[in-house]
Design an enzyme around this catalytic site. Structure first.
Site, PDB file in Angstrom:
ATOM      1  N   ASP A 285     -24.436  45.351 -41.675  1.00 52.21           N
ATOM      2  CA  ASP A 285     -24.060  44.778 -42.967  1.00 52.21           C
ATOM      3  C   ASP A 285     -23.931  43.256 -42.886  1.00 52.21           C
ATOM      4  O   ASP A 285     -23.370  42.734 -41.915  1.00 52.21           O
ATOM      5  CB  ASP A 285     -22.719  45.383 -43.405  1.00 52.21           C
ATOM      6  CG  ASP A 285     -22.306  44.893 -44.783  1.00 52.21           C
ATOM      7  OD1 ASP A 285     -22.979  45.246 -45.757  1.00 52.21           O
ATOM      8  OD2 ASP A 285     -21.313  44.135 -44.878  1.00 52.21           O
TER       9      ASP A 285
ATOM     10  N   GLU B 157     -29.661  50.626 -23.404  1.00 56.36           N
ATOM     11  CA  GLU B 157     -29.107  51.555 -22.417  1.00 56.36           C
ATOM     12  C   GLU B 157     -29.233  52.998 -22.897  1.00 56.36           C
ATOM     13  O   GLU B 157     -29.048  53.937 -22.136  1.00 56.36           O
ATOM     14  CB  GLU B 157     -27.627  51.241 -22.159  1.00 56.36           C
ATOM     15  CG  GLU B 157     -27.392  49.910 -21.477  1.00 56.36           C
ATOM     16  CD  GLU B 157     -25.908  49.585 -21.405  1.00 56.36           C
ATOM     17  OE1 GLU B 157     -25.079  50.524 -21.356  1.00 56.36           O
ATOM     18  OE2 GLU B 157     -25.573  48.386 -21.435  1.00 56.36           O
TER      19      GLU B 157
HETATM   20  C1  GLC Z   1     -23.369  44.175 -48.191  1.00 55.99           C
HETATM   21  C2  GLC Z   1     -23.225  45.537 -48.822  1.00 55.99           C
HETATM   22  C3  GLC Z   1     -22.385  45.418 -50.048  1.00 55.99           C
HETATM   23  C4  GLC Z   1     -21.028  44.875 -49.649  1.00 55.99           C
HETATM   24  C5  GLC Z   1     -21.152  43.568 -48.864  1.00 55.99           C
HETATM   25  C6  GLC Z   1     -19.857  43.209 -48.186  1.00 55.99           C
HETATM   26  O1  GLC Z   1     -24.075  43.301 -48.985  1.00 55.99           O
HETATM   27  O2  GLC Z   1     -24.485  46.088 -49.081  1.00 55.99           O
HETATM   28  O3  GLC Z   1     -22.257  46.624 -50.730  1.00 55.99           O
HETATM   29  O4  GLC Z   1     -20.243  44.652 -50.791  1.00 55.99           O
HETATM   30  O5  GLC Z   1     -22.115  43.665 -47.851  1.00 55.99           O
HETATM   31  O6  GLC Z   1     -19.583  44.058 -47.114  1.00 55.99           O
END
Ligand code: GLC
Ligand code: CA
Length: 510
Positions: A194, A230
């Site tokens: 993310d 790994e």
């Molecule tokens: C990414 C995710 C989104 C979230 C953001 C913060 O963009 O896809 O849904 O709000 O990260 O974690």
């Protein structure tokens, strides 16, 4: 599947809260997901990606993680998650989970410890605490700094409930290595990373964007890649997006991530020249690196594609979301069908966001008081945000909750979804679901990883062949076009007119 399953995989994105509810509380969960695994196997996808399933106060739909080594209790238990992984594997479906390294929840043990320990403590060094706030803005609106009772301020690029980690602290690196091992040891096949490019901060350069793509962020992923090596065949998919392809490509170097989401394609308008350009740029960036491109039409952060392609401006822009802008849904539906065949024919992996295969439109009339996205309050109630693409799926029956579960869904479903349930579409040869299923079946043998050869065509037509001999044609012009010589029509997104391909229609020929 071969070792490199991920190079050409069709990956289905599950937003667990909205997929299927197994215990009747109106919130999707692992029991619901497990009961619907046969649906996913039948659809013919190679992998599922689940957005965060960890314990979370849900200040940002689970992207505020309170504990990276457990499961959100409303979703189920760790034991159930392990069962889910095993059951998916039995059906030949790989499992990708979401790891959120930029920030945790403010309820995480570490952040609570930091609050209690006070200024100057080692616990505060895991986050960004300062005596004075900086002037960066939160990506969700409002300031990026929030004050705590003892007077210090902490950084949160997203909601205040999502404090940012300090990636100059080796403890943070160690923690995430442990988290990766925790899940790899449990059989998880891949990790979606993310907000992958914003981990490292440069506060002193005076750049309001000094958190984007700082050079040291690459060291993080090099370390992760060494760890993944790994294990056998585990992959990273980055949520990375820059208009600058050169910067983007650095994340895909052989010692960093395996793939990244193709936001350029996602954001591209329904326009032949723009799409051709996006496809060519994508191929040019990926091929020299040996990284397979991905093709993404939608996800849990953007307006559903049926709605988007039905608007006058069909491009996507995170900064100008166009929530509530009117759309011709019939037109959008037709184009979405064509776009699906395009995305599935292109070389590399393809992502399908849950409900895309049902042709669901964006729900833009959710009453304000029911909205859950932090964007809504953080924007001073001006940006409705992302709830409209997160409405619980319609599975069966004639009225809400449409087989989602037995309780009232956490976001209301439109009555008109009675025609869009998986059940209603399953037997309908002309449905979106049938189109996806048929396309995925053809794709398994003839498409996926590889390259393409463009064919001569008029500017408003996209035409290319793949190694298997499959030709894909998409007509974005206003007039029907003649099909090139072929033996069979494998699949078309809409009716053909004799030997002609109508507007906003795609066809696969052999
Ligand atoms: C990414 C995710 C989104 C979230 C953001 C913060 O963009 O896809 O849904 O709000 O990260 O974690
Ligand atoms: Ca539930």
């Amino acid at each position: 599947m071969p070792e490199t399953w991920w190079r050409g995989a069709a990956i289905y994105q599950v937003y667990p809260r909205s997929f299927a509810d197994g215990n009747g509380d109106g919130i999707g969960d692992l029991a619901g997901l497990r009961s619907r695994l046969p649906y996913l196997a039948d659809l013919g996808v190679n992998a599922v990606w689940l957005t965060p399933w960890y314990p979370s106060p849900m200040a940002d739909g689970g992207y505020d993680v309170a504990d990276y080594r457990d499961i959100e209790p409303t979703f189920g238990t760790l034991e159930e998650a392990e069962k889910f992984i095993a059951e998916a594997h039995e059906l030949g479906i790989k499992v990708i989970i979401d790891v959120v390294p930029n920030h945790s929840s403010d309820r995480s043990a570490w952040f609570q410890e930091a609050l209690a320990a006070g200024p100057g403590s080692a616990a505060r060094q895991r986050f960004w605490f300062r005596d004075e706030p900086g002037d960066w803005k939160s990506i969700f609106g409002g300031p990026a700094w929030t004050q705590v009772p003892d007077g210090q301020w902490y950084l949160h690029l997203f909601a205040p409930e999502q404090p940012d980690f300090n990636w100059t602290n080796p403890e943070v690196h160690q923690e995430f290595h442990d988290v990766l091992r925790f899940w790899f040891d449990r059989g998880v096949d891949g990790i979606r990373i993310d907000s992958a490019a914003v981990l490292v901060k440069d506060f002193d350069g005076g750049d309001p964007d000094g958190y984007t793509d700082q050079p040291e962020v690459h060291d993080v992923y090099r370390g992760w890649r060494r760890l993944a090596e790994e294990y056998d065949d585990r992959i990273f998919i980055g949520e990375v997006w820059f208009p600058d392809q050169e910067r983007f490509a650095r994340y895909l170097r052989p010692d960093e991530m395996h793939t990244a989401f193709n936001f350029d394609f996602l954001a591209c308008p329904w326009d032949a020249a723009a799409l051709r350009h996006s496809i060519q740029e994508t191929m040019a960036t990926h091929i020299p690196l040996g990284a397979p491109p991905t093709w993404v039409l939608s996800n849990h952060d953007v307006a559903r594609v049926v709605t988007r392609y039905g608007r006058e401006d069909t491009s996507w822009d995170h900064g100008a979301r166009r929530d509530g802008v009117p759309a011709d849904l019939e037109l959008g539906y037709r184009r979405s069908r064509a776009a699906a065949l395009l995305a599935m024919a292109l070389p590399g992996g393809v992502y399908i966001y849950q409900g895309e295969e049902l042709g669901l439109p964006e729900v833009d009339d959710i009453p304000g008081e029911l909205r859950q996205d932090p964007m809504w309050p953080r924007s001073g109630y001006t940006i409705p945000g992302r709830d409209g693409c997160r409405v619980p799926l319609p599975w069966s029956g004639g009225e809400p909750p449409f087989g989602f579960g037995t309780g009232e869904p956490w976001l209301p479903q439109p009555e008109a979804w009675n025609k869009l349930t998986a059940e209603a579409q399953a037997q309908d040869l002309g449905s979106m679901l049938t189109l996806y299923k048929t396309a995925l079946a053809i794709r398994r043998d003839r498409l996926g990883d590889g390259t393409l050869t463009w064919l001569d065509s008029t500017p408003e037509v996209l035409a290319f062949t793949r190694e298997s001999g499959l030709t894909c044609l998409v007509n974005l012009g206003s007039e029907p076009v003649r099909l090139p010589p072929h033996e069979t029509v494998l699949l078309a997104s809409g009716p053909l007119e004799g030997e002609e391909l109508p507007t906003d229609t795609a066809v696969w020929l052999a």
